[in-house]
Design an enzyme around this catalytic site. Structure first.
Site, PDB file in Angstrom:
ATOM      1  N   LYS A  72       0.889  -1.058   0.021  1.00  0.00           N
ATOM      2  CA  LYS A  72      -0.212   0.013   0.012  1.00  0.00           C
ATOM      3  C   LYS A  72       0.971   1.344  -0.077  1.00  0.00           C
ATOM      4  CE  LYS A  72      -4.264  -1.436   1.960  1.00  0.00           C
ATOM      5  NZ  LYS A  72      -5.367  -1.242   3.028  1.00  0.00           N
ATOM      6  N   GLU A  84      -6.553  13.189  -4.158  1.00  0.00           N
ATOM      7  CA  GLU A  84      -6.128  14.193  -2.808  1.00  0.00           C
ATOM      8  C   GLU A  84      -6.192  13.463  -1.673  1.00  0.00           C
ATOM      9  OE1 GLU A  84      -9.654  16.628  -1.890  1.00  0.00           O
ATOM     10  OE2 GLU A  84      -8.369  17.964  -0.634  1.00  0.00           O
ATOM     11  N   ASP A 108     -10.181   2.747   0.815  1.00  0.00           N
ATOM     12  CA  ASP A 108     -10.462   2.318   2.668  1.00  0.00           C
ATOM     13  C   ASP A 108     -11.763   3.372   3.123  1.00  0.00           C
ATOM     14  OD1 ASP A 108      -9.439  -0.091   2.854  1.00  0.00           O
ATOM     15  OD2 ASP A 108      -7.446   0.850   3.464  1.00  0.00           O
ATOM     16  N   GLY A 133      -4.538   2.488  13.183  1.00  0.00           N
ATOM     17  CA  GLY A 133      -3.926   1.933  11.958  1.00  0.00           C
ATOM     18  C   GLY A 133      -4.421   2.401  10.565  1.00  0.00           C
ATOM     19  N   ALA A 135      -6.645   1.504   8.442  1.00  0.00           N
ATOM     20  CA  ALA A 135      -7.963   1.735   8.129  1.00  0.00           C
ATOM     21  C   ALA A 135      -8.565   2.888   8.878  1.00  0.00           C
ATOM     22  CB  ALA A 135      -8.822   0.507   8.665  1.00  0.00           C
ATOM     23  N   VAL A 225     -15.638  -1.457  11.265  1.00  0.00           N
ATOM     24  CA  VAL A 225     -14.821  -1.877  10.064  1.00  0.00           C
ATOM     25  C   VAL A 225     -14.962  -3.400   9.901  1.00  0.00           C
ATOM     26  CG1 VAL A 225     -13.613   0.391  10.007  1.00  0.00           C
ATOM     27  CG2 VAL A 225     -12.726  -1.870  11.059  1.00  0.00           C
ATOM     28  N   GLN A 255     -16.117  -0.622  -1.218  1.00  0.00           N
ATOM     29  CA  GLN A 255     -15.046  -0.352  -1.751  1.00  0.00           C
ATOM     30  C   GLN A 255     -14.661  -1.104  -3.089  1.00  0.00           C
ATOM     31  OE1 GLN A 255     -11.296   0.016   0.353  1.00  0.00           O
ATOM     32  NE2 GLN A 255     -12.201  -0.815   2.340  1.00  0.00           N
TER      33      GLN A 255
END
Ligand code: NDP
Length: 286
Positions: A72, A84, A108, A133, A135, A225, A255
């Site tokens: 990532k 952005e 996410d 973290g 997320a 989540v 997502q």
């Protein structure tokens, strides 16, 4: 001559390990449902193979790809530009390839925001975010960009929590404060929305973040989540207190919807994707 084409548009995912990642099943269910001539390929790409995988995707004319652990952040080095929020978050999990140029997006937080927008407008609201973290970071940035007033970031590791609060204060118009999580946490009375962005509850329907359940107030929105199992202990406790709840399965499905929109400009049916995941996770269809 037949008008058939034997060339599908290609998309996929680069991560490792990836055998447990159900995204391929979810996205291909949508491709089939909408009769899209597209495929999604789940690729096990090790850290030292990322550059070649990205070059391969460009060479083969892929429309784009998702990337997950451990790519990532590493993928940033291979991109031509960033959306952005991805630029502020500093991590990318969806890449769009157009005319050979690669743009990094982060879905996410956007997936969460899409779920939230079905029940409330984040503008001017106060949020309490458990966890700091990846997320949590993505959700915090999207909430701030969507006009949230204040975010309370609650985490055990103070450095990670302070880092997100600092990021929000420095890079967005929203305000954020950090609250250390050293004992049972009472949700601030002025919080409109509580979000569990920790991994507590993943694969364990009884695991509950260490919060005071009596501080969940009627009318508050409580989101988790955790996609599996989606009906977490936190959401059950919140329902019992009369809160509006949002689960992590919806965020995950959103997502997928956002990724396909970014790659093809087409909105796919979220219900088809949700049912596919519910079948895989073995939970009741909603
Ligand atoms: P990270 O490993 O980056 O962060 C984990 C977070 O959970 C940290 O803040 C950590 O706190 C906290 N945490 C872990 N255990 C506990 C505990 N016992 N008590 C309190 N806090 C705890 O993970 P991610 O941010 O990438 O993912 C978090 C969760 O979100 C995962 O379960 C993942 O499945 C889910 N997720 C869901 C998505 C969706 O679409 N539904 C998308 C992305 C992620 P500390 O820093 O103090 O260790």
């Amino acid at each position: 001559m037949s008008s058939q084409t034997f060339l599908a548009a290609l998309t996929g995912s680069f991560s490792t390990p990836c055998a447990d990642n159900p995204t391929v099943a979810m996205i291909e269910a949508a491709y089939r449902h909408h009769d899209m001539n597209a495929r999604y390929i789940n690729c096990d790409v090790k850290a030292d193979g990322l550059a070649d995988a990205v070059r391969g995707a460009v060479a083969m004319g892929w429309a784009g790809f998702n990337c997950s652990i451990p790519h990532k952040i590493a993928v940033l080095a291979h991109l031509d530009g960033l959306a952005e929020s991805a630029a502020i978050i500093g991590a990318v999990n969806c890449v769009v390839i157009r005319d050979g140029k690669l743009t990094g997006e982060n879905t996410d937080g956007k997936g969460f925001l899409e779920s939230l927008s079905g029940v409330t407008d984040p503008k001017g609201k106060n949020f309490c975010l458990l966890g700091a973290g990846g997320a949590a970071r993505a959700i915090a940035v999207e909430l701030a960009l969507a006009g949230a007033r204040h975010l309370t970031i609650v985490n055990r590791d103070a450095a990670r929590g302070k880092d997100i609060a600092g990021l929000i204060n420095d890079k967005t118009a929203a305000e954020a404060t950090f609250q250390p999580w050293t004992e049972r946490f009472a949700i601030p009375r002025d919080a409109d929305v509580l979000i569990n962005a920790t991994s507590v509850g993943l694969g364990d329907a009884e695991a509950m973040p260490d919060i005071d359940p009596d501080s969940l107030r009627h009318g508050m929105v409580v989101a988790d989540v955790i996609p599996n199992p989606p009906r977490t202990a936190l959401l059950r406790a919140a329902e019992a207190q009369g809160c509006t709840t949002l689960d992590g399965l919806g965020m995950l499905v959103n997502q997928g919807v956002i990724s396909v929109r970014l790659w093809f400009g087409q909105d796919v049916d979220a219900t088809v994707m949700a049912r596919q995941l519910q079948d895989i996770f073995g939970v009741a269809r909603t």
